[in-house]
Design a protein around this motif. Structure first.
Motif, PDB file in Angstrom:
ATOM      1  N   PHE A  13       0.827  -1.203   0.000  1.00 22.95           N
ATOM      2  CA  PHE A  13       0.000   0.000   0.000  1.00 22.95           C
ATOM      3  C   PHE A  13       0.866   1.259   0.000  1.00 22.95           C
ATOM      4  N   GLU A  57      -7.823   4.545  -2.623  1.00 26.72           N
ATOM      5  CA  GLU A  57      -8.917   3.614  -2.286  1.00 26.72           C
ATOM      6  C   GLU A  57      -8.763   2.331  -3.093  1.00 26.72           C
ATOM      7  N   GLY A 112      -6.877   1.585   0.572  1.00 27.46           N
ATOM      8  CA  GLY A 112      -7.183   2.586   1.592  1.00 27.46           C
ATOM      9  C   GLY A 112      -8.673   2.882   1.620  1.00 27.46           C
ATOM     10  N   ASP A 116      -5.143   3.638   5.915  1.00 27.16           N
ATOM     11  CA  ASP A 116      -4.498   2.576   5.133  1.00 27.16           C
ATOM     12  C   ASP A 116      -5.212   1.252   5.423  1.00 27.16           C
TER      13      ASP A 116
END
Length: 145
Positions: free
Chosen positions: A20, A112, A116, A131
């Motif tokens: 991420f 997203e 997230g 996150d």
């Protein structure tokens, strides 16, 4: 000489958060310290407990070596409260307020898609996000100049 800082984030899944944050920041896996060829080789010198492995941590860096280096470390305790320190992701670019807000919203949408989630939007100014493990951060426009 100014001190250099690294950011360490406790987590449940270092590999998940590393994916991420590499997406969010444009960072890469930090190479192991010299003279080690791999992180596993580097970690072996510390005589860690058998249940700890290289998958329990991740080290990231900006490709050009600038900025703080995030370290993601697996811990047994879950996150239980709001962050006292958070990251602001600053979206670059010029233009008027509507253009800056469009870039902020586009970046929030990209994050997203990476795992997230949006917590709150402050219309025209910034987006508060989390996150994949719930650590809060903001997406906002870069300061002009």
């Amino acid at each position: 000489m100014a001190a250099r800082i690294d950011l360490t984030l406790d987590c449940a899944d270092a590999r998940l958060l590393a994916r991420f944050w590499k997406t969010a920041l444009g960072y890469v896996d930090e190479p192991p310290p010299a003279p080690f060829a791999t992180r596993e080789e580097w970690l072996a010198q510390f005589d860690l407990p058998e249940d700890e492995s290289a998958d329990d941590a991740a080290w990231l860096c900006a490709p050009d070596g600038t900025g703080p280096r995030p370290s993601l470390l697996k811990v047994p305790e879950p996150k239980t409260a709001k962050n006292r320190l958070h990251i602001d992701i600053r979206v670059p670019g010029h233009g008027g307020p509507a253009e800056r807000w469009a870039r902020i919203r586009a970046e929030a949408g990209r994050l997203e898609a990476a795992g997230g989630r949006v917590l709150t939007e402050f219309d025209g100014h910034h987006v508060v996000m989390a996150d994949p493990e719930g650590n809060e951060f903001c997406v906002a426009a870069a300061s002009p100049g």
